[in-house]
Design an enzyme around this catalytic site. Sequence first.
Site, PDB file in Angstrom:
ATOM      1  N   GLY A 162       0.802  -1.222   0.000  1.00 57.99           N
ATOM      2  CA  GLY A 162       0.000   0.000   0.000  1.00 57.99           C
ATOM      3  C   GLY A 162       0.832   1.268   0.000  1.00 57.99           C
ATOM      4  O   GLY A 162       0.307   2.362   0.148  1.00 57.99           O
ATOM      5  N   ASP A 212       4.595  -1.536 -13.831  1.00 57.46           N
ATOM      6  CA  ASP A 212       5.165  -2.112 -12.611  1.00 57.46           C
ATOM      7  C   ASP A 212       5.823  -3.459 -12.867  1.00 57.46           C
ATOM      8  O   ASP A 212       6.919  -3.743 -12.375  1.00 57.46           O
ATOM      9  CB  ASP A 212       4.073  -2.254 -11.545  1.00 57.46           C
ATOM     10  CG  ASP A 212       3.381  -0.936 -11.254  1.00 57.46           C
ATOM     11  OD1 ASP A 212       3.944   0.117 -11.601  1.00 57.46           O
ATOM     12  OD2 ASP A 212       2.272  -0.963 -10.693  1.00 57.46           O
TER      13      ASP A 212
HETATM   14  C1  GLA Z   1      -0.098   1.866 -10.751  1.00 54.48           C
HETATM   15  C2  GLA Z   1      -0.315   0.931 -11.935  1.00 54.48           C
HETATM   16  C3  GLA Z   1       0.611   1.290 -13.098  1.00 54.48           C
HETATM   17  C4  GLA Z   1       0.532   2.770 -13.426  1.00 54.48           C
HETATM   18  C5  GLA Z   1       0.639   3.616 -12.167  1.00 54.48           C
HETATM   19  C6  GLA Z   1       0.394   5.071 -12.433  1.00 54.48           C
HETATM   20  O1  GLA Z   1       1.172   1.671 -10.219  1.00 54.48           O
HETATM   21  O2  GLA Z   1      -0.076  -0.402 -11.549  1.00 54.48           O
HETATM   22  O3  GLA Z   1       0.304   0.483 -14.205  1.00 54.48           O
HETATM   23  O4  GLA Z   1      -0.637   3.062 -14.141  1.00 54.48           O
HETATM   24  O5  GLA Z   1      -0.263   3.199 -11.161  1.00 54.48           O
HETATM   25  O6  GLA Z   1       1.420   5.590 -13.201  1.00 54.48           O
END
Ligand code: GLA
Length: 420
Positions: A162, A212
């Site tokens: 989180g 990510d």
């Molecule tokens: C989260 C999502 C990513 C991206 C970010 C914002 O981390 O998992 O894919 O969209 O938010 O940049």
Amino acid sequence: MDVRPAHGRGQGIADEGGWGRVKAGEGEGGWGRVSGAAGPGAADQAAEFFGESYGAEPEGVWHAPGRVNLIGEHTDYNEGFVLPFALSQGVRAAASRREDGMLGLRSRQAPDAPATMPLRTLAPGSVTGWAAYPAGAAWAVTEAGLPIGGTSIAIDADLERGAALSSSAALECATALALTELHGLSVPRPELAAIACRAENEFAGIPTGIMDQSASLLCQAGHALLLDCRSGKTRDVPLDLPAAGLVLLVIDTRLRHALSDGRYAARRRACEEAARVLGVRVLRDVTDPGAADSIADPVLRRRARHVITENSRVLATVSLLQAGDIAGCGPLLSASHRSLRDDFEISWPQADTAVDAAVAAGALGARMTGGGFGGSIIALAEARGSMDVRASVRDAFARQGWPGPGFLEALPSAGAWRLR
Ligand code: GLA
């Protein structure tokens, strides 16, 4: 045994782990367990937990890091540019094959929620809670036509959940890498990132982009990863903070966020709607910030303006980094924060306060990082001034009566690899 990956990931990482660099003291809310991040100690701890869970030694232990997004927020699902780097903290998956076709899942961080299910019955919606991420990874690996069999997995992590550092992506990536390598499959990293992302999107039901998982699997130590989310092309961009006498502080504002609460999905829908109004397939197709002005709806106009300007900030940041000017990126980080606060409207009071306090104390730039509505900010500061930045943020939080923030000095680290 240290099984270094054939593709070279993992080289150059500080095996003693980033925790050696964490100066968060007691009372500042240290970040998770203060122990070696991805070093031998971390592998031993994961193996030990596997032993406690299944009564045997694991066949292998894999590590996948969390990430910090330096810049490029909410651009990935608009087919734009992102510039994350991997942390040394992350998730370990200790795993062994088993004969009964079952998937066993245990987490040291969720001791009351073990899960065991037949691999072949996995389907979106069939698993909830923390186990949805590793189960989703197993499902997505199978859906990709990769033949894996029953597996016991024990998870251990030193990444705050989180805190907007992609703990769920790290969990998916550690599991997907463990499952494929354990069953003798070599999957190109970009493909594995797509598989892990499918776990998040279709199994866990959260409509995130690919940033990510790409960061967790593709980053190189000492570098950020420029990812063109349209072409899938990547470039390693040098980010040697210590050599520049700089630190990148990750400041956990303690407000927790959940991408599943609908607000992330609402932003994504707004971007799609803004693209439709502008007559393009996705906002990546628009490069002129002035183009957003033609959108009648003020909310959609602001959302589009953020995405369009953020893409150009990413490219400007890359140019500065390529030229060796890390400090010069500070104003771009702060501009990104203002855009996320005023145009995309995903900031939160603790983030705004932390950013302002960091900059007031001399930080070169600061911004919220990740999906928004909670989690962490990052502050780029001169190493010699970093204690002032911490003190300023800590004092600002105290004045508001908020729980003290957590501090982590981020060290751009390598993407996932097999620890043993
Ligand atoms: C989260 C999502 C990513 C991206 C970010 C914002 O981390 O998992 O894919 O969209 O938010 O940049």
